[in-house]
Scaffold this motif. Structure first.
Motif, PDB file in Angstrom:
ATOM      1  N   MET B  42       0.795  -1.222   0.000  1.00 39.29           N
ATOM      2  CA  MET B  42       0.000   0.000   0.000  1.00 39.29           C
ATOM      3  C   MET B  42       0.830   1.275   0.000  1.00 39.29           C
ATOM      4  O   MET B  42       0.324   2.358  -0.288  1.00 39.29           O
ATOM      5  N   ALA B  43       2.099   1.151   0.326  1.00 39.55           N
ATOM      6  CA  ALA B  43       2.954   2.338   0.329  1.00 39.55           C
ATOM      7  C   ALA B  43       3.008   2.970  -1.058  1.00 39.55           C
ATOM      8  O   ALA B  43       3.118   4.194  -1.193  1.00 39.55           O
ATOM      9  N   LEU B  44       2.899   2.142  -2.085  1.00 42.24           N
ATOM     10  CA  LEU B  44       2.998   2.664  -3.453  1.00 42.24           C
ATOM     11  C   LEU B  44       1.876   3.645  -3.765  1.00 42.24           C
ATOM     12  O   LEU B  44       2.054   4.562  -4.556  1.00 42.24           O
ATOM     13  N   TYR B  45       0.734   3.437  -3.144  1.00 46.13           N
ATOM     14  CA  TYR B  45      -0.419   4.264  -3.492  1.00 46.13           C
ATOM     15  C   TYR B  45      -0.278   5.704  -3.011  1.00 46.13           C
ATOM     16  O   TYR B  45      -1.120   6.542  -3.270  1.00 46.13           O
ATOM     17  N   ARG B  46       0.814   5.989  -2.254  1.00 44.96           N
ATOM     18  CA  ARG B  46       1.095   7.378  -1.899  1.00 44.96           C
ATOM     19  C   ARG B  46       1.711   8.117  -3.080  1.00 44.96           C
ATOM     20  O   ARG B  46       1.725   9.343  -3.116  1.00 44.96           O
ATOM     21  N   TYR B  47       2.245   7.354  -4.015  1.00 43.58           N
ATOM     22  CA  TYR B  47       2.962   7.969  -5.133  1.00 43.58           C
ATOM     23  C   TYR B  47       2.244   7.797  -6.460  1.00 43.58           C
ATOM     24  O   TYR B  47       2.524   8.503  -7.420  1.00 43.58           O
ATOM     25  N   VAL B  48       1.336   6.846  -6.493  1.00 42.18           N
ATOM     26  CA  VAL B  48       0.716   6.454  -7.756  1.00 42.18           C
ATOM     27  C   VAL B  48      -0.779   6.257  -7.532  1.00 42.18           C
ATOM     28  O   VAL B  48      -1.192   5.682  -6.528  1.00 42.18           O
ATOM     29  N   GLU B  49      -1.554   6.769  -8.460  1.00 40.35           N
ATOM     30  CA  GLU B  49      -3.007   6.667  -8.312  1.00 40.35           C
ATOM     31  C   GLU B  49      -3.470   5.212  -8.331  1.00 40.35           C
ATOM     32  O   GLU B  49      -4.199   4.774  -7.442  1.00 40.35           O
ATOM     33  N   ASP B  50      -3.041   4.493  -9.330  1.00 36.35           N
ATOM     34  CA  ASP B  50      -3.433   3.088  -9.460  1.00 36.35           C
ATOM     35  C   ASP B  50      -2.429   2.373 -10.358  1.00 36.35           C
ATOM     36  O   ASP B  50      -1.434   2.961 -10.778  1.00 36.35           O
ATOM     37  N   ARG B  51      -2.712   1.134 -10.644  1.00 33.13           N
ATOM     38  CA  ARG B  51      -1.784   0.353 -11.445  1.00 33.13           C
ATOM     39  C   ARG B  51      -1.565   0.974 -12.820  1.00 33.13           C
ATOM     40  O   ARG B  51      -0.468   0.951 -13.370  1.00 33.13           O
ATOM     41  N   GLU B  52      -2.632   1.504 -13.362  1.00 38.04           N
ATOM     42  CA  GLU B  52      -2.578   2.161 -14.666  1.00 38.04           C
ATOM     43  C   GLU B  52      -1.453   3.193 -14.705  1.00 38.04           C
ATOM     44  O   GLU B  52      -0.636   3.213 -15.619  1.00 38.04           O
ATOM     45  N   GLU B  53      -1.423   4.037 -13.687  1.00 33.17           N
ATOM     46  CA  GLU B  53      -0.432   5.099 -13.663  1.00 33.17           C
ATOM     47  C   GLU B  53       0.981   4.535 -13.512  1.00 33.17           C
ATOM     48  O   GLU B  53       1.933   5.040 -14.102  1.00 33.17           O
ATOM     49  N   LEU B  54       1.107   3.491 -12.730  1.00 31.72           N
ATOM     50  CA  LEU B  54       2.414   2.856 -12.590  1.00 31.72           C
ATOM     51  C   LEU B  54       2.897   2.341 -13.934  1.00 31.72           C
ATOM     52  O   LEU B  54       4.063   2.524 -14.309  1.00 31.72           O
ATOM     53  N   GLU B  55       2.000   1.717 -14.674  1.00 27.03           N
ATOM     54  CA  GLU B  55       2.378   1.207 -16.001  1.00 27.03           C
ATOM     55  C   GLU B  55       2.844   2.350 -16.888  1.00 27.03           C
ATOM     56  O   GLU B  55       3.827   2.220 -17.625  1.00 27.03           O
ATOM     57  N   CYS B  56       2.150   3.446 -16.806  1.00 30.90           N
ATOM     58  CA  CYS B  56       2.525   4.608 -17.613  1.00 30.90           C
ATOM     59  C   CYS B  56       3.924   5.084 -17.258  1.00 30.90           C
ATOM     60  O   CYS B  56       4.717   5.435 -18.133  1.00 30.90           O
ATOM     61  N   LEU B  57       4.246   5.093 -15.981  1.00 27.37           N
ATOM     62  CA  LEU B  57       5.589   5.497 -15.554  1.00 27.37           C
ATOM     63  C   LEU B  57       6.641   4.556 -16.128  1.00 27.37           C
ATOM     64  O   LEU B  57       7.708   4.996 -16.573  1.00 27.37           O
ATOM     65  N   VAL B  58       6.352   3.278 -16.102  1.00 29.22           N
ATOM     66  CA  VAL B  58       7.312   2.310 -16.627  1.00 29.22           C
ATOM     67  C   VAL B  58       7.564   2.551 -18.108  1.00 29.22           C
ATOM     68  O   VAL B  58       8.713   2.573 -18.567  1.00 29.22           O
TER      69      VAL B  58
END
Lengths: 218, 218
Positions: B42-58
């Motif tokens: 859950m720590a990731l959700y402080r930096y990223v809205e959802d999985r979608e956004e994480l994928e975009c960052l990658v």
DNA sequence: CCTCGTAGGTGTAGACCGTACGCCTAAACT
DNA sequence: AGTTTAGGCGTACGGTCTACACCTACGAGG
């Protein structure tokens, strides 16, 4: 001797396609398909190895019309009812490409599945064989045919993917205009163009590049 | 005043990319990325809205090299170190297309994500702007630029997708030979060709179709 | 130096997913 | 009628994403 099957893979594929068309691709799951058939989830596994295979069935079903209509076009051309369809290799290729677009367009949600399974599903393979037949008729030898097929299939996959995303995108281009002026105008132009025209336009570009210049047919 | 952030989105993207490169795209999940960073999910959700956004960052991270190398090429060409890169619009376009292929090739697992997010990720947009600059330099007006961009991007997306599937396919073509003779030879030809050559060959085909004939540069 | 507020990090839990396994039973051939 | 074969079902496990409420570490103001 054994108990007869009460379902067919075709029925399952049709049910899955119904789910996709009604609720979208994310709604597709073994549970929802089974529910669509008034069966319990695990009943499906008597007919399908896993979800992968079910997806393949759906793609095959959705792409079926491509070949049926291509075949009817061919039959019609034999009877000289639809001369345009037989005017020449270039026109035939264009028709094949557009038929694929229409087939996918009839079930937009299937596109990601079609892209993922286009190599393992009979309909897609038959479609490619048709392309190769037209390319051979145009006088291309084997190596050039392989190269041309690659270019055409790549374009179709990419163009459909682009069109699909344009249709389902959450309107991304907010920050585009200032930072990327050229891109902004290009996107505006594209948004104002009929997708079918844009598709055909690109297809013609690739055909031109292959040396299949505009013949007498089109 | 508040407690400072102990992570950056860049670190998160890098961790995700590490996971993908090491264990493949299916292994990518909020849990695995968090574990890579020695944090709880859950720590990731402080930096990223959802999985979608994480994928975009990658995707943005993986596509970064395209622009860096394109920029360095441009700088180099200013210094006349790499004259080929500045020989003309056609050569520049070819380089841009190949840079994209190389960037994706460096992280094969990212490809499906890149295809899905190419419209919403800054690196991809900048890449497209570069393409448009070269097209403008080649003398194409706005409508023709939009059309050309569509053809080029479609081809690249499709070609990369095809290449990716050829690399990860479970050897599908078992029943092909007899039923589809033309396709069988085409697939054999393709399997025997260097993917990079096939890609460039198709790219040249599209450029030819766009009327950007082989200039003095290449 | 101490306190306080903000934001970071965590644990729990819910709603989904795919599917392995084992049971009961319905149907058709012998 | 009996047997056999497969069909259908229920349960359960491990996995996914993420909403929510909780505790706490840290830096700034006094």
């Amino acid at each position: 001797m054994p108990r007869p099957r009460s379902l067919t893979t075709h029925q399952i594929a049709a049910a899955a396609l119904t789910v996709i068309d009604r609720d979208g691709l994310p709604a597709l799951s073994m549970r929802t398909v089974a529910a669509e058939l008034d069966r319990r989830t695990m009943a499906l596994y008597r007919y399908v190895e896993d979800r992968e295979e079910l997806e393949c069935l759906v793609v095959d079903l959705a792409l079926g019309p491509v070949l049926d209509r291509a075949a009817s076009d061919r039959a019609a051309s034999d009877r000289a009812d639809r001369p345009a369809a037989a005017a020449g290799p270039r026109a035939r290729l264009l028709v094949l490409l557009e038929l694929m677009r229409e087939a996918v367009g009839a079930h937009p949600g299937v596109l990601p599945l079609a892209v993922r399974h286009h190599g393992g599903c009979p309909s897609a393979l038959r479609w490619r064989e048709r392309l190769l037949e037209a390319l051979a008729e145009a006088g291309l030898d084997a190596p050039r045919r392989a190269s041309a097929l690659h270019a055409l299939v790549s374009y179709v996959i990419g163009a459909l993917e682009l069109e699909h995303q344009a249709a389902t995108a959450p309107t991304v281009g907010a920050s585009v205009p200032e930072t990327f002026p050229l891109l902004a105008t290009a996107l505006a132009t594209r948004a104002a163009t009929d997708p079918a025209l844009a598709f055909t336009d690109g297809a013609r570009t690739v055909l031109d590049g292959l040396g299949l210049g505009p013949g007498p047919g089109l």
